[in-house]
Structures are given as C-alpha cells and as structure tokens.
Design a protein around this motif. Structure first.
Motif, PDB file in Angstrom:
ATOM      1  N   VAL A 289      26.030 -78.158   4.536  1.00 25.98           N
ATOM      2  CA  VAL A 289      25.632 -77.306   3.419  1.00 25.98           C
ATOM      3  C   VAL A 289      24.112 -77.210   3.363  1.00 25.98           C
ATOM      4  N   SER A 290      23.606 -76.005   3.162  1.00 24.19           N
ATOM      5  CA  SER A 290      22.169 -75.786   3.106  1.00 24.19           C
ATOM      6  C   SER A 290      21.577 -76.400   1.841  1.00 24.19           C
ATOM      7  N   ALA A 291      20.433 -77.087   1.994  1.00 23.98           N
ATOM      8  CA  ALA A 291      19.715 -77.625   0.833  1.00 23.98           C
ATOM      9  C   ALA A 291      19.148 -76.498  -0.021  1.00 23.98           C
ATOM     10  N   ASP A 292      18.882 -75.358   0.585  1.00 29.46           N
ATOM     11  CA  ASP A 292      18.435 -74.153  -0.137  1.00 29.46           C
ATOM     12  C   ASP A 292      17.201 -74.398  -1.002  1.00 29.46           C
ATOM     13  N   ARG A 293      16.225 -75.110  -0.441  1.00 27.59           N
ATOM     14  CA  ARG A 293      15.019 -75.380  -1.218  1.00 27.59           C
ATOM     15  C   ARG A 293      13.770 -75.289  -0.347  1.00 27.59           C
ATOM     16  N   ILE A 294      12.634 -75.152  -1.044  1.00 31.19           N
ATOM     17  CA  ILE A 294      11.331 -75.218  -0.407  1.00 31.19           C
ATOM     18  C   ILE A 294      10.612 -76.432  -0.963  1.00 31.19           C
ATOM     19  N   THR A 295      10.193 -77.312  -0.068  1.00 30.12           N
ATOM     20  CA  THR A 295       9.525 -78.550  -0.438  1.00 30.12           C
ATOM     21  C   THR A 295       8.034 -78.453  -0.136  1.00 30.12           C
ATOM     22  N   LEU A 296       7.217 -78.961  -1.053  1.00 25.33           N
ATOM     23  CA  LEU A 296       5.769 -78.982  -0.874  1.00 25.33           C
ATOM     24  C   LEU A 296       5.350 -80.359  -0.390  1.00 25.33           C
ATOM     25  N   LEU A 297       4.589 -80.389   0.721  1.00 27.11           N
ATOM     26  CA  LEU A 297       4.058 -81.625   1.288  1.00 27.11           C
ATOM     27  C   LEU A 297       2.538 -81.616   1.149  1.00 27.11           C
ATOM     28  N   ARG A 298       1.971 -82.750   0.735  1.00 24.35           N
ATOM     29  CA  ARG A 298       0.515 -82.816   0.535  1.00 24.35           C
ATOM     30  C   ARG A 298      -0.042 -84.061   1.219  1.00 24.35           C
ATOM     31  N   ASP A 299      -1.082 -83.845   2.011  1.00 21.98           N
ATOM     32  CA  ASP A 299      -1.824 -84.942   2.637  1.00 21.98           C
ATOM     33  C   ASP A 299      -3.079 -85.158   1.792  1.00 21.98           C
ATOM     34  N   SER A 300      -2.974 -85.985   0.771  1.00 21.02           N
ATOM     35  CA  SER A 300      -4.053 -86.094  -0.216  1.00 21.02           C
ATOM     36  C   SER A 300      -5.273 -86.831   0.303  1.00 21.02           C
ATOM     37  N   ASP A 301      -5.101 -87.708   1.319  1.00 19.64           N
ATOM     38  CA  ASP A 301      -6.239 -88.475   1.815  1.00 19.64           C
ATOM     39  C   ASP A 301      -6.731 -87.996   3.183  1.00 19.64           C
ATOM     40  N   GLY A 302      -6.123 -86.903   3.705  1.00 19.69           N
ATOM     41  CA  GLY A 302      -6.615 -86.304   4.940  1.00 19.69           C
ATOM     42  C   GLY A 302      -6.414 -87.135   6.182  1.00 19.69           C
TER      43      GLY A 302
ATOM     44  N   SER B 126       7.057 -82.700  -3.299  1.00 14.79           N
ATOM     45  CA  SER B 126       7.783 -82.264  -4.491  1.00 14.79           C
ATOM     46  C   SER B 126       8.631 -81.059  -4.125  1.00 14.79           C
ATOM     47  N   VAL B 127       9.692 -80.828  -4.877  1.00 15.93           N
ATOM     48  CA  VAL B 127      10.518 -79.639  -4.673  1.00 15.93           C
ATOM     49  C   VAL B 127       9.841 -78.480  -5.392  1.00 15.93           C
ATOM     50  N   LEU B 128       9.314 -77.549  -4.620  1.00 16.63           N
ATOM     51  CA  LEU B 128       8.633 -76.399  -5.209  1.00 16.63           C
ATOM     52  C   LEU B 128       9.639 -75.397  -5.765  1.00 16.63           C
ATOM     53  N   LEU B 129      10.700 -75.132  -4.997  1.00 16.34           N
ATOM     54  CA  LEU B 129      11.732 -74.173  -5.388  1.00 16.34           C
ATOM     55  C   LEU B 129      13.079 -74.676  -4.910  1.00 16.34           C
ATOM     56  N   ASP B 130      14.107 -74.508  -5.717  1.00 12.84           N
ATOM     57  CA  ASP B 130      15.457 -74.782  -5.251  1.00 12.84           C
ATOM     58  C   ASP B 130      16.391 -73.703  -5.788  1.00 12.84           C
ATOM     59  N   GLY B 131      17.669 -73.842  -5.485  1.00 14.60           N
ATOM     60  CA  GLY B 131      18.621 -72.828  -5.900  1.00 14.60           C
ATOM     61  C   GLY B 131      18.470 -71.516  -5.163  1.00 14.60           C
ATOM     62  N   LEU B 132      17.893 -71.558  -3.972  1.00 17.82           N
ATOM     63  CA  LEU B 132      17.704 -70.350  -3.166  1.00 17.82           C
ATOM     64  C   LEU B 132      18.955 -70.095  -2.325  1.00 17.82           C
ATOM     65  N   HIS B 133      18.894 -69.080  -1.471  1.00 22.08           N
ATOM     66  CA  HIS B 133      20.052 -68.713  -0.648  1.00 22.08           C
ATOM     67  C   HIS B 133      19.617 -68.625   0.808  1.00 22.08           C
TER      68      HIS B 133
END
Length: 460
Positions: free
Chosen positions: A133-146, A154-161
C-alpha cells in the motif's frame, strides 16, 4: 488419513509440480545475445524482435543493505547515507533553503481489483519490493548542521494519491498525484501543509504506468508533466491511451494545457539541458519482443515531437503486434532518440551537471538512475550512470560512465536496492533515492562540499 485423501494430495502435488515446470519453461527469460555496451550509446544494436506470448521473468528480490554497506562509487567520488528508514522513497526535490522533499509512494490500487494480468503483475511487484500500500505522503528532510545527513524530518503532506512530481512557484508547492495536478500554498521552511489544494488539471489515471513527473520550462512559465501509457503496446485499444504516452504542458498564464510531445511509451525523468535550454527526458520502452530490443533511451524533446509509440520504435522499426491502424505520416515524422540506455534497464531519474557538481569527468552531461530490469538475463540497469555531452549540448561517447554500482548482490541474482530518482542538494551533492531499501544516498566529488547551489526550481 484415508486412501482417498492420500490420492487427492498426490494428484494436487502432481498438478502443482507440472504447473511449476510449465511456468518455468514458458516464463524463464531468454538469455540476451548482446552486451550492455552494444545496446547503449547514439548508435545501438537494434536486435531482431522475437514476440513473446508471456513475458520472460528474471526478478531481483530485495536483499537490503548491511548497516555499514553502501553502493560502490566510481573513482574520485564518495557515497554516504543522507537518510534512511523511508517507506519506498521515489522522487526527490530540493528547496531553495536546502530542505529536501521525498515522495514516499507506490502505484495506486486498481479500482476494480484488476484482472489476471494485474494480479500477476502484483505478484511480480511484491517479489521485487515494489508492492504493498502506498504511503501517499511527502516527507521533508532537513540537514540542520550541514554534515551531509538529514537530522530532522516531518510529514509535509499526506492523504495524497500516489504522488510523485514536485515543483515550486510563487508561494505554491505543485504536486502531481497520479490523477491530478495540485497546487498547495507553501512557504519555504514550513514543516507541514494543512491547507486544501487547488486542482490545476486532471491527469489520466489508471493503467500500467502511474508516475506523473513535473518540471518547469527554462523560463518558469509553463510546466511539463509526464504521463506514461496505460498498456505495453495499446493492446486494449487507443481509446484507453487518450492523453497518455506523452508529455503535457501546463500554461500558468492561461490556465490551459496541451500535448507537448507524444509517442513516448513511459517518459519519467525530465531536465533542462543547461547550454541549450532544451527539454530532455528518459523513456522506458516496450516489453515482450526479446531481451535485446528495443533500447530504453535518453532524448531531447522539441515541441510537437512524435516518438512512434505504439507503432514504431527507434524511428524505423515497426511493431507488428499493434492492431490499431498506423497513421500514414508516422514513419516520416517519428523522431529518432538521441542516446540508448540499454534494454529493459528502466531509466528513471535524470539531472544535468552544470559545472558546480561532482567535478572531474562529470562536469558536462547527464546523470541517469537506471532502476533495473525484471525480464532480462543478465540483468540490466541497477546503477547510476553519466552520459557526457559535448560543447554543443549533444551526448558523446559510446557508453555511459559508471557513477554508482553494486546494487545487485555478488551473484547478480538479487538486489540490495534499486536507484530511482536524482536531485542536486544545495551543497553540490547528488541525492539518489533507493526505493526498495528506503534510503537516500548522497554522492559527492572533489568540488561538492565547497559548492553552493541555488534552488533547482523557479520560485517566481
């Protein structure tokens, strides 16, 4: 156990054994006659077609990566994990502030449950790690210390298709679901989108090829959208292929769209060639005419281009299986692809170098992620390669250069992972999604750590 029960069990066992033998004899892949080198480049071998009643099967089951293992980077390059523990990460998109968006996604479930073909393909997808089953989401990844590794997500968007393509414009995040192009209000740096989207246009849904990638034109005023075919070679009729096997173009000023190019069985990667401003794409060609034909390809795509699907491949070769009448003008106006990428190698992700990335031999040309074959012996793809370009903006060289290899196990039977999508990060590293392993790899070269890059999409 009664005598009757024993006889029933024996009969069932014999039937299963016979079925397994028939399955093996019918579906086992014919070994390729030509090498990968002969089937790549600007002038590949085009082997004689050998129609198959059933597809040859040579599946690479997922083997995963050991905790400290990585793919093999070419000399002068390094590779490390940018992020892991993702659910089938496919497309990757870098924002101007360095945040990286990842679509965790699979193909949609069939609305009607599908027929026997869908059921069989579902079994194949499960075996190679693409089912479920598709997770149907867009996840945001951040490299805060470079340090080259994502330390926040964090989950930026979910419930997509079955989302895939992403773009940024005028405070809006554009997302291509498999059946619609959506626009969400979004500010760079935001960790979660809760606002309802605006639908920009419907997209053809269903069928074999569900991915919808997007990319702005060189000016940032129009958006290209890929839509693959619903079938292998229009075996269900051309009515089902309306608006498919094509690249669409959406015009923001007029809020209208048109077919930009057609006859591309399954276009995936999109990129603008830096020196010419031309649109280029990767295309997955048709199946079931043998392990050596036809080659998948990388090509430029002028407006109005016709690449021949389903009737023609590689400009002059007619597919005799297609029952729909072929347009009279087709052979005259079909374009020849620019560069072959091997047969059944499934080229997906595509980015161009523009002098600020990995350096060395990788300064001018195209990087391509070849997802890997499921119906060829020996297996093809399962790597990231680089196609050098000349100063005029054309591919050169007979074979691409390796960038990342080692995705197949040592015996070549199974796969640690499958390279899927490519994106530059803002420090000159090349991000590579590995969908079956749930990992984003980061490839760096001699210049990468000191290189500053702007966001890869217009933000107007």
């Amino acid at each position: 156990m009664t005598s009757k029960t024993r006889k029933t069990i024996i009969v069932i066992g014999i039937v299963v054994l016979v079925a397994a033998i028939i399955f093996y004899l019918v579906l086992r892949p014919t070994r390729a006659e030509y090498t990968d080198a002969q089937l790549t480049g600007p002038d590949p071998v085009i082997a004689e077609a050998d129609e198959e009643t059933f597809p040859s099967i040579a599946l690479a089951e997922p083997a995963g990566w050991a905790a400290d293992a990585t793919p093999t980077a070419a000399a002068g390059l390094s590779v490390a994990r940018f992020a892991e523990g993702l659910d089938h990460p496919r497309s990757v998109f870098t924002l101007p502030n360095g945040d990286v968006l990842v679509a965790e996604t699979r193909g949609p479930a069939s609305a009607d449950g599908g027929g026997i073909t869908d059921w069989i393909m579902g079994l194949f997808m499960d075996r190679v790690g693409a089912g479920g089953v598709s997770a149907d989401r867009i996840t945001l990844l951040r490299d805060s210390d470079g340090d080259g590794q994502a330390d926040q997500r964090s989950v930026l968007l979910d419930g997509l298709h079955s989302p895939f393509g992403m773009a940024l414009r005028n405070g809006r995040l554009i997302v291509a679901n498999t059946d619609a192009l959506l626009s969400f209000p979004f500010e760079v740096g935001q960790g979660r989108i809760t606002a309802e989207p605006e639908k920009l246009m419907d997209l053809p849904g269903g069928g074999n090829h569900w991915v919808r990638n997007v990319l702005y034109d060189a000016e940032g005023d129009r958006l290209f959208i890929t839509v693959g075919s619903a079938s292998n070679v229009a075996e269900n009729g051309m009515a089902e292929e309306t608006g498919r096997a094509a690249i669409h173009e959406y015009d923001f000023a007029t809020r209208s769209h048109r077919l930009f190019a057609v006859g591309l069985r399954n276009p995936n990667g999109l990129a603008i060639q830096p020196s010419s401003g031309e649109l280029w794409t990767t295309v997955n060609e048709r199946d079931m005419i043998g392990p050596d034909v036809p080659p998948d390809y990388l090509t430029n795509v002028p407006v109005g281009a016709q690449y021949g699907w389903p009737w023609v491949y590689w400009k002059t070769y007619v597919d005799e299986r297609v029952e729909e009448p072929m347009p009279n003008f087709l052979t005259e106006y079909t374009r020849r692809p620019e560069y072959a990428l091997g047969t059944h190698a499934a080229p997906l992700g595509l980015v161009f170098a523009d002098g600020n990335g990995l350096g060395g031999a990788y300064d001018r040309g195209a990087f391509v992620a070849r997802h890997g074959s499921w119906n060829r012996v020996p297996k093809s793809g399962y790597d990231v390669v680089f196609v050098p370009f000349d100063a005029r903006g054309n591919p050169e060289g007979e074979t691409p250069l390796p960038v990342l290899t080692g995705f197949l196990t040592e015996d070549g039977e199974d796969a640690h992972g499958r390279p899927t999508w490519l994106a530059w990060d803002n420090a000159g590293g090349l991000l590579v999604s590995d969908d079956t392993a749930g990992i984003i790899w980061r490839v760096t070269g001699a210049r990468s750590p000191a290189s500053a890059r702007a966001g890869s999409e217009p933000t107007r």
